[in-house]
Design a protein around this motif. Structure first.
Motif, short mmCIF file in Angstrom:
data_model
loop_
_atom_site.label_atom_id
_atom_site.label_comp_id
_atom_site.label_asym_id
_atom_site.label_seq_id
_atom_site.Cartn_x
_atom_site.Cartn_y
_atom_site.Cartn_z
N LEU A 188 0.94 -1.16 -0.06
CA LEU A 188 -0.16 -0.01 0.09
C LEU A 188 0.87 1.15 0.01
CD1 LEU A 188 -3.05 0.24 2.05
CD2 LEU A 188 -1.50 2.32 1.88
N ILE A 189 0.67 2.06 -1.04
CA ILE A 189 1.53 3.33 -1.06
C ILE A 189 0.64 4.61 -1.15
CG2 ILE A 189 3.56 2.16 -2.16
CD1 ILE A 189 2.70 3.47 -4.79
N LEU A 190 1.05 5.58 -0.84
CA LEU A 190 0.56 7.01 -0.89
C LEU A 190 1.16 7.85 -1.79
CD1 LEU A 190 0.08 7.55 2.88
CD2 LEU A 190 -1.70 6.75 1.33
N GLU A 191 0.44 8.31 -2.83
CA GLU A 191 1.20 9.37 -3.74
C GLU A 191 0.70 10.80 -3.39
OE1 GLU A 191 2.18 8.12 -8.03
OE2 GLU A 191 0.80 6.22 -7.16
N GLN A 192 1.60 11.52 -3.01
CA GLN A 192 1.06 12.68 -2.38
C GLN A 192 2.15 13.95 -2.59
OE1 GLN A 192 0.25 12.95 1.84
NE2 GLN A 192 1.79 11.21 2.05
N TYR A 193 1.73 15.25 -2.86
CA TYR A 193 2.59 16.38 -2.82
C TYR A 193 3.38 16.41 -1.55
CZ TYR A 193 4.25 21.15 -2.99
OH TYR A 193 4.99 22.08 -3.13
N LYS A 194 4.60 16.92 -1.56
CA LYS A 194 5.22 17.00 -0.26
C LYS A 194 6.02 18.40 -0.57
CE LYS A 194 4.41 13.89 2.93
NZ LYS A 194 3.83 14.11 3.91
N HIS A 195 6.05 19.38 0.43
CA HIS A 195 6.51 20.68 -0.06
C HIS A 195 8.01 20.78 0.09
CE1 HIS A 195 5.71 24.67 -0.94
NE2 HIS A 195 6.44 25.15 0.02
N GLY A 196 8.71 19.61 0.76
CA GLY A 196 10.17 19.81 0.86
C GLY A 196 10.38 19.51 -0.65
N PRO A 197 10.51 18.45 -1.47
CA PRO A 197 10.81 18.36 -2.51
C PRO A 197 10.02 18.99 -3.74
CG PRO A 197 9.96 16.44 -2.03
CD PRO A 197 9.60 17.33 -0.78
N ARG A 198 8.90 19.58 -3.33
CA ARG A 198 7.99 20.38 -4.13
C ARG A 198 7.43 19.43 -5.50
NH1 ARG A 198 10.41 23.79 -1.08
NH2 ARG A 198 9.72 25.97 -0.66
N CYS A 199 6.99 18.24 -5.21
CA CYS A 199 6.59 17.45 -6.18
C CYS A 199 5.69 16.42 -5.49
CB CYS A 199 7.75 16.90 -6.98
SG CYS A 199 8.59 15.65 -5.94
N VAL A 200 5.04 15.65 -6.27
CA VAL A 200 4.23 14.43 -5.83
C VAL A 200 4.98 13.24 -6.03
CG1 VAL A 200 2.17 12.78 -6.47
CG2 VAL A 200 2.21 15.24 -6.57
N SER A 201 5.22 12.44 -5.02
CA SER A 201 6.05 11.27 -4.79
C SER A 201 5.58 10.22 -4.26
CB SER A 201 7.37 11.82 -4.20
OG SER A 201 7.53 11.82 -2.77
N ILE A 202 6.19 8.87 -4.11
CA ILE A 202 5.64 7.85 -3.39
C ILE A 202 5.96 7.99 -1.84
CG2 ILE A 202 6.12 5.40 -2.99
CD1 ILE A 202 6.76 5.03 -5.82
N THR A 203 4.94 7.80 -1.18
CA THR A 203 5.13 7.87 0.31
C THR A 203 4.65 6.62 1.01
OG1 THR A 203 3.44 9.17 1.02
CG2 THR A 203 5.32 10.53 0.37
#
Length: 182
Positions: free
Chosen positions: A60-75
């Protein structure tokens, strides 16, 4: 090997934005007796990261925007450990809040400090097995995320690419991969 611990002789807080961030200037003594008067330490809140696996072996993964790298990534599900909360309880709480899934087994994969000299934060990593959906997600904060699934091979292929934009998430997958069957 001789004792290589540094001695903290003095610690002054030079900035604090509680409960998220504290910066301290330390005076430290090195094992050889030298003294450093301005060794800075950054203290961020401890966090957890959980790699959830369904009974069918899907991750199970989450794909979401993260402001540190300023992109949508796998979390992976995770977040801050609240005051007075142990990391496993925080991990189970975050898994439920962000995904609506509950784990059958929760396997610790270690706690690590983020930065070798300035500290940063500490993260506790868990592998959650036999995860089953029991509720709707309710992250209750600023996060917007898409819950999806990946195979171990798909996540292996994503390592080293911009899809894993956050070191902690790449590390979580690497730790989990060592525990999962090939």
């Amino acid at each position: 090997m001789a004792d290589r611990h540094w001695k903290t002789l003095r610690k002054d807080i030079v900035f604090e934005a509680a409960p998220y961030l504290k910066v301290a200037r330390e005076t430290v003594e090195l094992p050889d007796g030298r003294q450093v008067d301005d060794f800075y330490q950054v203290h961020l809140r401890p966090f957890v990261s959980v790699v959830p696996v369904t009974p069918e072996g899907r991750i199970l993964i989450l794909e979401q925007y993260k402001h540190g790298p300023r992109c949508v990534s796998i979390t992976f599900p995770g977040g801050f450990v609240d005051a007075g909360e142990d990391p496993e309880t925080a991990g189970r709480r975050e898994l439920m809040e962000e995904t609506g899934y509950r784990a059958g087994a929760f396997i610790p994969m270690g706690t690590y400090v983020d930065n070798g000299n300035q500290r940063g934060c500490s993260g506790s990593y868990f592998l959650a097995l036999d995860c089953e959906k029991v509720a709707e997600p309710d992250p209750g904060d600023l996060e917007e995320m898409e819950v999806s699934f990946a195979t171990p091979e798909e996540l292996d292929a994503a390592l080293g690419t911009p899809r894993f934009a956050i070191t902690h998430m790449a590390a979580a997958w690497a730790f989990a991969r060592m525990k999962l069957p090939a």
